[in-house]
Design an enzyme around this catalytic site. Structure first.
Site, PDB file in Angstrom:
ATOM      1  N   LYS A 100       0.843  -1.200   0.000  1.00  0.00           N
ATOM      2  CA  LYS A 100       0.000   0.000   0.000  1.00  0.00           C
ATOM      3  C   LYS A 100       0.874   1.244   0.000  1.00  0.00           C
ATOM      4  CE  LYS A 100      -4.475   0.250   2.187  1.00  0.00           C
ATOM      5  NZ  LYS A 100      -5.122   0.343   3.477  1.00  0.00           N
ATOM      6  N   ILE A 101       0.616   2.099  -0.983  1.00  0.00           N
ATOM      7  CA  ILE A 101       1.386   3.335  -1.141  1.00  0.00           C
ATOM      8  C   ILE A 101       0.407   4.513  -1.168  1.00  0.00           C
ATOM      9  CG2 ILE A 101       2.934   4.630  -2.709  1.00  0.00           C
ATOM     10  CD1 ILE A 101       4.339   2.173  -1.670  1.00  0.00           C
TER      11      ILE A 101
END
Ligand code: E4P
Length: 273
Positions: A97-98
């Site tokens: 997750k960015i």
């Protein structure tokens, strides 16, 4: 529509997987904090790496999002690699997750996009988080994101805060078509609610056949899940308490009481002699 569970609590993940309805797991640093705080309060010792491995094993065959903690390209890319290298070998289901824009202030920076692009080129699946506008979702998809996560509930919070409506509970329903205030529907540059944001992202992605899957996130109540399902969104990531709420209806309970009350001895004997 796929259903992911939005939690880092192992007991919740395990329970929900036992119902056969879960297609993935999403976590974030706040969800990990809440899970670990609960264990610390019970006096339990935590080995975080074993803890994460347990989640990945329970969810084997389904994607599990783990989030980076940095706010620039160098940190996020390095952390993504660490997460992927340490944990993907467990069950081959890690998604990184960015944040779309890791800037901690008002101004944006491009490090989110740069990280999404680089990781996607490396073959690492990315879930782009903190999506609050359609434009961000378009950029994330163009950079190679496997998933984008628009935050429906937080948009509803934002719209309420705009009119200084502060006495609402996190789980309160907010209408898909918004709320009128002083002759105008409260909106965020034309977005009327969290569900409306998701609907508009679904619409744009469908128009251009974008391959990125949309995960409706920050879900607060069961009616919101229904409205999100009606948008045609690919995935809803749902907290455990909302999954429970999805099952409940007064008339179901009333019907159940009546069935139990009406069991005659002859029928009971079919099962229990
Ligand atoms: C999941 O991907 C998100 O991080 C999560 O849904 C955020 O939910 P919240 O707005 O209720 O914290």
């Amino acid at each position: 529509m796929k259903i992911f569970i939005d939690t880092a609590k192992i007991d919740e993940i395990q329970e929900a997987f036992s119902w056969g309805i879960i297609d993935g797991v999403t976590t974030n640093p706040s969800l990990i904090k809440s899970a670990l705080d609960e264990l610390k309060n019970k006096g339990e010792k935590i080995d975080i790496e074993t803890y994460i491995k347990n989640i990945l094993e329970i969810a084997k065959g389904f994607p599990v999002s783990l989030e980076v903690i940095g706010s620039n390209f160098e940190e996020m890319y390095k952390e993504a690699k660490i997460l992927y290298e340490k944990f993907n070998k467990i069950s081959n289901n890690v998604v990184i997750k960015i944040p779309i824009n890791p800037s901690l202030g008002e101004k944006g920076n491009y490090d989110g996009l740069k990280t999404i692009y680089k990781l996607s080129k490396d073959g690492i699946p990315v879930n782009v988080t903190l999506i609050m506008k359609v434009e961000q979702a378009i950029l994330a998809s163009k950079a190679g994101a496997k998933y984008v996560s628009p935050f429906a509930g937080r948009i509803d919070d934002y719209l309420r805060n705009k009119i200084k409506w502060n006495d609402f509970k996190k789980e309160d329903y907010y209408p898909e078509n918004g709320i009128k205030f002083k002759e105008e529907v409260i909106n965020d540059e034309g977005i009327l609610s969290g569900v409306d944001l998701v609907r508009k992202i679904v619409d744009v992605f469908n128009k251009y056949n974008f391959e990125t899957e949309i995960i409706a996130a920050s879900i607060r109540n069961s009616r919101q899940v229904r409205e999100l399902a009606q948008t045609g969104v690919h995935i809803a990531t749902v907290p455990f308490y909302v999954l429970s709420e999805m099952l409940v209806h007064n008339k179901t309970a009333e019907g159940m009481r009546k069935f139990v009350q009406d069991v005659v001895p002859e029928y009971r004997n079919v099962f229990y002699k």
